[in-house]
Write a protein that holds these residues in place. Structure first.
Motif, PDB file in Angstrom:
ATOM      1  N   GLY A  70       0.819  -1.208   0.000  1.00 54.58           N
ATOM      2  CA  GLY A  70       0.000   0.000   0.000  1.00 54.58           C
ATOM      3  C   GLY A  70       0.852   1.257   0.000  1.00 54.58           C
ATOM      4  N   ARG A  71       0.188   2.415  -0.206  1.00 59.21           N
ATOM      5  CA  ARG A  71       0.856   3.722  -0.208  1.00 59.21           C
ATOM      6  C   ARG A  71       2.083   3.716  -1.116  1.00 59.21           C
ATOM      7  NH1 ARG A  71      -1.354   6.614   4.085  1.00 59.21           N
ATOM      8  NH2 ARG A  71      -0.658   8.412   2.871  1.00 59.21           N
ATOM      9  N   LYS A  72       1.868   3.294  -2.354  1.00 56.06           N
ATOM     10  CA  LYS A  72       2.988   3.127  -3.294  1.00 56.06           C
ATOM     11  C   LYS A  72       3.691   4.444  -3.619  1.00 56.06           C
ATOM     12  CE  LYS A  72       0.552   0.943  -6.401  1.00 56.06           C
ATOM     13  NZ  LYS A  72      -0.699   0.664  -5.663  1.00 56.06           N
ATOM     14  N   LYS A  73       2.948   5.543  -3.672  1.00 59.23           N
ATOM     15  CA  LYS A  73       3.574   6.825  -4.005  1.00 59.23           C
ATOM     16  C   LYS A  73       4.602   7.220  -2.949  1.00 59.23           C
ATOM     17  CE  LYS A  73      -0.082   8.810  -6.884  1.00 59.23           C
ATOM     18  NZ  LYS A  73      -1.033   9.950  -7.065  1.00 59.23           N
ATOM     19  N   ILE A  74       4.262   6.969  -1.684  1.00 56.78           N
ATOM     20  CA  ILE A  74       5.212   7.272  -0.612  1.00 56.78           C
ATOM     21  C   ILE A  74       6.424   6.353  -0.723  1.00 56.78           C
ATOM     22  CG2 ILE A  74       5.562   7.258   1.889  1.00 56.78           C
ATOM     23  CD1 ILE A  74       2.649   8.063   2.198  1.00 56.78           C
ATOM     24  N   ALA A  75       6.173   5.079  -1.043  1.00 59.37           N
ATOM     25  CA  ALA A  75       7.281   4.134  -1.211  1.00 59.37           C
ATOM     26  C   ALA A  75       8.189   4.556  -2.359  1.00 59.37           C
ATOM     27  CB  ALA A  75       6.734   2.731  -1.454  1.00 59.37           C
ATOM     28  N   GLN A  76       7.592   5.056  -3.441  1.00 60.94           N
ATOM     29  CA  GLN A  76       8.389   5.513  -4.582  1.00 60.94           C
ATOM     30  C   GLN A  76       9.293   6.680  -4.182  1.00 60.94           C
ATOM     31  OE1 GLN A  76       5.212   6.284  -7.368  1.00 60.94           O
ATOM     32  NE2 GLN A  76       5.594   4.396  -8.495  1.00 60.94           N
ATOM     33  N   VAL A  77       8.748   7.599  -3.406  1.00 59.27           N
ATOM     34  CA  VAL A  77       9.551   8.735  -2.945  1.00 59.27           C
ATOM     35  C   VAL A  77      10.660   8.254  -2.017  1.00 59.27           C
ATOM     36  CG1 VAL A  77       9.516  10.870  -1.593  1.00 59.27           C
ATOM     37  CG2 VAL A  77       7.664  10.382  -3.202  1.00 59.27           C
ATOM     38  N   ALA A  78      10.327   7.301  -1.134  1.00 54.43           N
ATOM     39  CA  ALA A  78      11.323   6.780  -0.195  1.00 54.43           C
ATOM     40  C   ALA A  78      12.485   6.115  -0.932  1.00 54.43           C
ATOM     41  CB  ALA A  78      10.667   5.783   0.756  1.00 54.43           C
ATOM     42  N   LEU A  79      12.173   5.367  -1.981  1.00 54.26           N
ATOM     43  CA  LEU A  79      13.217   4.697  -2.761  1.00 54.26           C
ATOM     44  C   LEU A  79      13.954   5.694  -3.652  1.00 54.26           C
ATOM     45  CD1 LEU A  79      11.243   1.515  -3.906  1.00 54.26           C
ATOM     46  CD2 LEU A  79      12.915   1.645  -2.066  1.00 54.26           C
ATOM     47  N   GLY A  80      13.183   6.601  -4.233  1.00 51.31           N
ATOM     48  CA  GLY A  80      13.742   7.549  -5.198  1.00 51.31           C
ATOM     49  C   GLY A  80      13.210   7.241  -6.578  1.00 51.31           C
ATOM     50  N   ARG A  81      12.616   8.241  -7.211  1.00 55.98           N
ATOM     51  CA  ARG A  81      11.968   8.005  -8.498  1.00 55.98           C
ATOM     52  C   ARG A  81      12.891   8.231  -9.690  1.00 55.98           C
ATOM     53  NH1 ARG A  81       6.938  11.747  -6.866  1.00 55.98           N
ATOM     54  NH2 ARG A  81       8.748  12.922  -6.116  1.00 55.98           N
ATOM     55  N   SER A  82      14.097   8.685  -9.428  1.00 51.30           N
ATOM     56  CA  SER A  82      15.069   8.927 -10.497  1.00 51.30           C
ATOM     57  C   SER A  82      16.463   8.755  -9.910  1.00 51.30           C
ATOM     58  CB  SER A  82      14.900  10.346 -11.052  1.00 51.30           C
ATOM     59  OG  SER A  82      15.255  11.301 -10.067  1.00 51.30           O
ATOM     60  N   PRO A  83      17.480   8.621 -10.758  1.00 52.49           N
ATOM     61  CA  PRO A  83      18.853   8.491 -10.241  1.00 52.49           C
ATOM     62  C   PRO A  83      19.236   9.634  -9.302  1.00 52.49           C
ATOM     63  CG  PRO A  83      18.787   7.928 -12.561  1.00 52.49           C
ATOM     64  CD  PRO A  83      17.424   8.462 -12.222  1.00 52.49           C
ATOM     65  N   GLU A  84      18.712  10.830  -9.575  1.00 49.85           N
ATOM     66  CA  GLU A  84      19.045  11.987  -8.739  1.00 49.85           C
ATOM     67  C   GLU A  84      18.389  11.905  -7.358  1.00 49.85           C
ATOM     68  OE1 GLU A  84      19.677  12.546 -12.831  1.00 49.85           O
ATOM     69  OE2 GLU A  84      17.728  12.254 -11.850  1.00 49.85           O
ATOM     70  N   GLU A  85      17.235  11.232  -7.275  1.00 49.13           N
ATOM     71  CA  GLU A  85      16.480  11.171  -6.021  1.00 49.13           C
ATOM     72  C   GLU A  85      16.734   9.887  -5.235  1.00 49.13           C
ATOM     73  OE1 GLU A  85      12.400  11.500  -7.103  1.00 49.13           O
ATOM     74  OE2 GLU A  85      12.518  13.622  -7.646  1.00 49.13           O
ATOM     75  N   GLU A  86      17.446   8.929  -5.794  1.00 47.43           N
ATOM     76  CA  GLU A  86      17.613   7.616  -5.167  1.00 47.43           C
ATOM     77  C   GLU A  86      18.185   7.720  -3.754  1.00 47.43           C
ATOM     78  OE1 GLU A  86      18.453   4.820  -9.089  1.00 47.43           O
ATOM     79  OE2 GLU A  86      20.118   5.585  -7.899  1.00 47.43           O
ATOM     80  N   TYR A  87      17.545   6.997  -2.829  1.00 46.32           N
ATOM     81  CA  TYR A  87      18.058   6.947  -1.459  1.00 46.32           C
ATOM     82  C   TYR A  87      19.364   6.158  -1.426  1.00 46.32           C
ATOM     83  CZ  TYR A  87      18.248   6.145   3.568  1.00 46.32           C
ATOM     84  OH  TYR A  87      18.654   6.095   4.882  1.00 46.32           O
ATOM     85  N   SER A  88      19.427   5.096  -2.227  1.00 50.36           N
ATOM     86  CA  SER A  88      20.665   4.338  -2.435  1.00 50.36           C
ATOM     87  C   SER A  88      20.781   4.043  -3.925  1.00 50.36           C
ATOM     88  CB  SER A  88      20.655   3.019  -1.645  1.00 50.36           C
ATOM     89  OG  SER A  88      20.661   3.263  -0.256  1.00 50.36           O
ATOM     90  N   GLU A  89      21.986   3.870  -4.383  1.00 53.51           N
ATOM     91  CA  GLU A  89      22.226   3.652  -5.805  1.00 53.51           C
ATOM     92  C   GLU A  89      21.406   2.475  -6.342  1.00 53.51           C
ATOM     93  OE1 GLU A  89      25.901   2.459  -8.841  1.00 53.51           O
ATOM     94  OE2 GLU A  89      26.281   2.793  -6.698  1.00 53.51           O
ATOM     95  N   GLY A  90      20.713   2.700  -7.450  1.00 58.36           N
ATOM     96  CA  GLY A  90      19.974   1.638  -8.121  1.00 58.36           C
ATOM     97  C   GLY A  90      18.533   1.468  -7.698  1.00 58.36           C
ATOM     98  N   LEU A  91      18.103   2.156  -6.631  1.00 57.78           N
ATOM     99  CA  LEU A  91      16.736   1.969  -6.135  1.00 57.78           C
ATOM    100  C   LEU A  91      15.680   2.554  -7.069  1.00 57.78           C
ATOM    101  CD1 LEU A  91      17.034   2.543  -2.283  1.00 57.78           C
ATOM    102  CD2 LEU A  91      16.541   0.407  -3.478  1.00 57.78           C
ATOM    103  N   GLY A  92      16.082   3.448  -7.956  1.00 61.96           N
ATOM    104  CA  GLY A  92      15.128   4.023  -8.894  1.00 61.96           C
ATOM    105  C   GLY A  92      14.498   2.970  -9.788  1.00 61.96           C
ATOM    106  N   LYS A  93      15.274   1.939 -10.143  1.00 61.68           N
ATOM    107  CA  LYS A  93      14.742   0.855 -10.975  1.00 61.68           C
ATOM    108  C   LYS A  93      13.652   0.094 -10.227  1.00 61.68           C
ATOM    109  CE  LYS A  93      19.093   0.164 -13.473  1.00 61.68           C
ATOM    110  NZ  LYS A  93      20.200  -0.783 -13.760  1.00 61.68           N
ATOM    111  N   LEU A  94      13.871  -0.086  -8.934  1.00 62.30           N
ATOM    112  CA  LEU A  94      12.871  -0.769  -8.102  1.00 62.30           C
ATOM    113  C   LEU A  94      11.612   0.084  -7.982  1.00 62.30           C
ATOM    114  CD1 LEU A  94      13.283  -3.520  -6.595  1.00 62.30           C
ATOM    115  CD2 LEU A  94      13.535  -2.189  -4.505  1.00 62.30           C
ATOM    116  N   SER A  95      11.817   1.370  -7.805  1.00 59.60           N
ATOM    117  CA  SER A  95      10.703   2.304  -7.656  1.00 59.60           C
ATOM    118  C   SER A  95       9.777   2.280  -8.866  1.00 59.60           C
ATOM    119  CB  SER A  95      11.249   3.714  -7.433  1.00 59.60           C
ATOM    120  OG  SER A  95      10.212   4.646  -7.287  1.00 59.60           O
ATOM    121  N   LYS A  96      10.354   2.148 -10.052  1.00 61.84           N
ATOM    122  CA  LYS A  96       9.553   2.148 -11.278  1.00 61.84           C
ATOM    123  C   LYS A  96       8.646   0.927 -11.379  1.00 61.84           C
ATOM    124  CE  LYS A  96      12.742   4.949 -14.028  1.00 61.84           C
ATOM    125  NZ  LYS A  96      13.686   4.985 -15.172  1.00 61.84           N
ATOM    126  N   ARG A  97       8.960  -0.133 -10.631  1.00 61.98           N
ATOM    127  CA  ARG A  97       8.129  -1.341 -10.666  1.00 61.98           C
ATOM    128  C   ARG A  97       6.962  -1.282  -9.686  1.00 61.98           C
ATOM    129  NH1 ARG A  97       9.627  -5.892 -13.250  1.00 61.98           N
ATOM    130  NH2 ARG A  97       7.399  -6.191 -13.000  1.00 61.98           N
TER     131      ARG A  97
END
Length: 222
Positions: A70-97
């Motif tokens: 649930g609350r996927k939008k918050i999870a996307q922000v937490a992970l990072g929605r782009s390489p510039e926003e990623e909390y850790s390297e590579g998490l943007g790919k996970l966020s897109k799923r």
């Protein structure tokens, strides 16, 4: 003189709700990021025939891990929605799923053990309205065992032709609840539940995997 459109009266209740809502979102975001820090592996998963009770059982079985649903939008922000926003390297790919009816699994269990568990995991569950019947269910005229007399009305409401004979709920004629391939109506789905017939299967499908130690990402299912 009319009030300016720039002027707006905001009640203290609305202000308080806004502040509380914002704090809850921030707390959730921080909790997800704490999980990222704590766990080595993160999976995006989907479910088939989702049931809250089954997910609760999974959480108990995997009490050394964490499921987030649930609350996927918050999870996307937490992970990072782009390489510039990623909390850790590579998490943007996970966020897109994180699209559709999906969740996150955080764990320190070995990757091969996680894959093995969910490949085998399958729990029988009652089918719901709209489910396509996987078998024929036919009842023969006569007494129905396992039902109390006060359940007669409940059975009638799900279209079973029943009556009371000497205090025993009895099927008044042969009756087909469903045939294989039928799309279940709400009444037929409930009838199957009364009869303890479980046609649905609750499954968890792992879609992709992220490993923190080397920031690797892999697709696990199409």
């Amino acid at each position: 003189m009319g009030r300016s459109k720039r002027e707006r009266i905001v009640t203290l209740t609305k202000t308080r709700k806004h502040v509380i809502g914002k704090k809850r979102k921030q707390d959730l975001l921080e909790a997800i990021r704490n999980d990222i820090d704590q766990y080595e592996h993160i999976y995006v998963f989907s479910t088939e025939n989702m049931r809250n009770a089954k997910l609760k059982q999974l959480r108990a079985t995997w009490n050394d891990s964490r499921f987030f649903f649930g609350r996927k939008k918050i999870a996307q922000v937490a992970l990072g929605r782009s390489p510039e926003e990623e909390y850790s390297e590579g998490l943007g790919k996970l966020s897109k799923r994180l699209v559709g009816n999906v969740g996150l699994l955080f764990t320190n269990r070995a990757h091969k053990d996680v894959i093995s568990f969910f490949r085998e995991y399958c729990e029988d569950e009652f089918a719901r309205s709209g489910f396509v019947a996987t078998e024929d269910v036919h009842l023969t005229k006569g007494p129905l065992e396992g039902f109390a007399p006060n359940q007669e009305q409940n059975l009638r409401q799900v279209e079973l032709p029943v009556g009371l004979k000497k205090g025993v709920i009895t099927l008044l004629q042969d009756f087909t609840v469903c045939s294989k391939g039928d799309v279940l109506t709400p009444e037929r789905a409930k009838a199957l539940e009364f009869l303890h017939v479980r046609m649905a299967k609750f499954r968890v499908k792992l879609l992709c995997h992220y490993r923190k130690s080397d920031a690797s990402f892999e697709e696990l299912a199409a």
